[in-house]
Design an enzyme around this catalytic site. Structure first.
Site, mmCIF file in Angstrom:
data_model
loop_
_atom_site.group_PDB
_atom_site.id
_atom_site.type_symbol
_atom_site.label_atom_id
_atom_site.label_comp_id
_atom_site.label_asym_id
_atom_site.label_seq_id
_atom_site.Cartn_x
_atom_site.Cartn_y
_atom_site.Cartn_z
ATOM 1 C CG HIS A 126 -29.926 -25.267 -68.911
ATOM 2 N ND1 HIS A 126 -30.394 -24.705 -67.778
ATOM 3 C CD2 HIS A 126 -28.739 -25.155 -69.019
ATOM 4 C CE1 HIS A 126 -29.402 -24.138 -67.294
ATOM 5 N NE2 HIS A 126 -28.243 -24.277 -68.057
ATOM 6 C CE1 TYR A 129 -34.464 -28.008 -64.870
ATOM 7 C CE2 TYR A 129 -32.062 -27.814 -65.337
ATOM 8 C CZ TYR A 129 -33.256 -27.950 -64.299
ATOM 9 O OH TYR A 129 -32.736 -28.301 -63.092
ATOM 10 C CE1 TYR A 130 -41.744 -24.735 -67.260
ATOM 11 C CE2 TYR A 130 -40.114 -26.631 -66.646
ATOM 12 C CZ TYR A 130 -41.387 -26.264 -67.120
ATOM 13 O OH TYR A 130 -42.547 -26.964 -67.047
ATOM 14 C CG HIS A 131 -33.275 -22.674 -66.647
ATOM 15 N ND1 HIS A 131 -32.841 -23.729 -66.475
ATOM 16 C CD2 HIS A 131 -34.368 -22.291 -65.791
ATOM 17 C CE1 HIS A 131 -33.309 -24.348 -65.385
ATOM 18 N NE2 HIS A 131 -34.438 -23.415 -64.924
ATOM 19 N N PRO A 132 -34.780 -19.772 -70.360
ATOM 20 C CG PRO A 132 -36.508 -18.478 -71.151
ATOM 21 C CD PRO A 132 -35.955 -19.427 -70.371
#
Length: 510
Positions: A286, A444-447
């Site tokens: 994100h 947003y730390y969400h890979p």
């Protein structure tokens, strides 16, 4: 630490968010010998006294055990950090603890791709079990900080209604305090939730400080895993391997094992053993940018008085909402806004106040590739944020900034925030904001997505619906890398659900 066995029934490569779940459930549900190889340290149970304070204290993100991944030279003039935790429990041990599920559309979308077992109705029981294990709770009204309460009060004026449940998978817009996996101020990570109950069992070995190089593939089957621990390089043989290194680490292990695009592997000195061109592809997250304010003495004084009497986390609320560009006739949403405010952890004094916004339906795709065959050299991570040809991601972020500004301008909040520091009040129209976004994009730390599930390896699928690597019947992947499309959620709990789902299949229960 117990000696590392040279044989096991299942080796779990990576004891992070999902890896800890898989290892714990396999140990709990069977007599098979389970070995966890974790690159970072294992600090033992929550009461061991060995855990670093920043990993326990859920008021702010942890910072001491970062892999220090970054964008390298992929962004001109700056490096974007891609924080990942190198410790048992993985990112669940240093994240913001938002226990968000997403939208029904997300998981039903996976099922519609031919991935049986991944629909919303099938996963809902696993979400509930994960919430129970992680001790997920909701903040009481007396726990909401003055800054966060002012944001909640301002949301309706910006067109975002308040809601009672951010995890209503059929609700498209709403703002509320986030459910969180926090117990008495402690970030309740998956090592606490899933490994602590089985640590004393004879069939589990957790080996920290063990960096995995590659799988050993012989005659179309994985027979061992090469790693380096405190005693040097070694190999463990097993009947089954679960790769759980995350969206960056899992494809790197597979690539070093000779699994990927043959031409690209040869270029970095790796001999191909299995042609799977999708390994490392489909990387997405994100994309996020931050609206930043200077704050005011009034806000700082109010927060300081609150902090003197109460536990004061910097993140507490999340808003999900639809941009003006979202199709009117379709369900779902495309934006998150998550106010962050509290003491500045990088200085002895001072505060920070910002409104990050994130595009929850990104179209841009990047890749994880090897720089060399050396396992000590980090992979090349190119997210290619806001690179989609239609400009969708950039356009959605500009809309998110507009709504964040509208919220910040509401009476009761505007007089607390002070001057807009970034992007700055001089940038007003969409074109100006979109140009600013190019130089301010963050994650947003969400890979996710680099070992994507799918039915057709020629179309980029790496794993099947069971998480099994196409072409290898005893190698599985269990982490966010198998998500073919990112859910509209913080991936904290969805990663746990992936671990729950893969573990249940390995145990023969689903």
């Amino acid at each position: 630490m117990a000696s590392i066995p040279r044989e096991a029934d299942t080796v779990v490569i990576g004891g992070g968010t999902a890896g800890a779940v898989v290892a714990g459930l396999l140990t709990e549900g069977s007599d098979e010998r389970v070995l966890v190889l974790e690159a970072g340290p294992d600090y033992g149970p929550v009461g061991s006294g060995a855990w670093p304070p920043d990993l326990l204290d859920a008021r702010a993100l942890g910072y001491t055990h970062d892999w220090r991944y970054g964008s390298g030279d992929t962004y001109e003039g700056r490096v974007v950090s891609f924080e990942r935790a190198k410790v048992i429990g993985g990112c669940s041990a240093h994240n913001g603890c938002a226990a968000i599920w997403g939208s029904r559309l997300d998981y039903d979308g996976w099922a519609a791709m031919g991935l049986g077992g991944w629909s919303t109705d099938e996963l809902t029981p696993l979400f509930r079990m994960a919430a129970e294990r992680l001790r997920v709770r909701r903040y009481g009204s007396d726990e909401i900080t003055p800054f966060q309460q002012a944001c909640l009060d301002a949301a309706p004026g910006a067109g975002i209604p308040l809601t009672d449940d951010l995890n209503d998978l059929d609700e498209d817009q709403g703002m509320a305090p986030s459910p969180v996996n926090i117990a008495n101020g402690i970030r309740w990570n998956t090592a606490f939730a899933y490994l602590n109950p089985v640590r004393e069992r004879a069939n589990l070995t957790i080996a920290g400080e063990c960096s995995v190089d590659r799988l050993v593939i012989e005659n179309g089957r994985a027979t061992g895993v090469r790693f380096t621990g405190s005693d040097g390089a070694a190999t463990v043989h097993a009947g089954r391997f679960v790769v759980a290194g995350g969206a960056y680490g899992s494809p790197a292990v597979l690539l070093r094992s000779g699994i990927g695009d043959p031409d690209e592997l040869r270029e970095v000195g790796v001999e191909p053993v299995l042609a799977l061109p999708g390994v490392g592809r489909n990387l997405h997250d994100h994309p996020s940018v931050r609206l930043i304010f200077a704050g005011t003495p009034k806000l700082e004084a109010t927060m300081r008085a609150f902090a003197a009497e109460r536990w004061t986390p910097e993140e507490q609320t999340i808003a999900k909402f639809r941009s003006r560009h979202y199709p009117d006739a379709e369900p779902g949403f495309d934006l998150h806004l998550y106010p962050v405010g509290g003491p500045d952890s990088e200085t002895a004094s001072g505060w920070h106040w910002c409104f990050p916004v994130a595009c929850m339906t990104p179209k841009s795709r990047g890749a994880v590739t090897l720089r060399s065959a050396d396992p000590l050299q980090e992979p090349r991570i190119d997210h290619r944020y806001i690179s989609d040809r239609e400009g969708h991601d950039r356009r959605i972020l500009a809309e998110g900034l507009r709504v964040a500004r509208e919220m910040a301008a509401q009476p009761g909040l505007s007089d607390l925030l002070g001057e807009e520091v970034a992007p700055g009040s001089s940038l007003r129209n969409d074109a100006e904001l979109e140009r600013w976004i190019d130089g301010a994009i963050e994650h947003y730390y969400h890979p996710v997505g680099t070992c994507a599930m799918g039915t057709d390896p020629d179309a980029g699928a790496v794993t099947d619906a069971r998480g099994r690597v196409h072409g290898l019947d005893n190698v599985f992947v269990a982490d966010c890398s198998i998500m073919p499309v990112i859910p509209r959620a913080n991936t904290n709990v969805p990663a746990v659900v992936v671990g729950e789902r893969i573990a249940a299949q390995l145990l023969g229960g689903a």
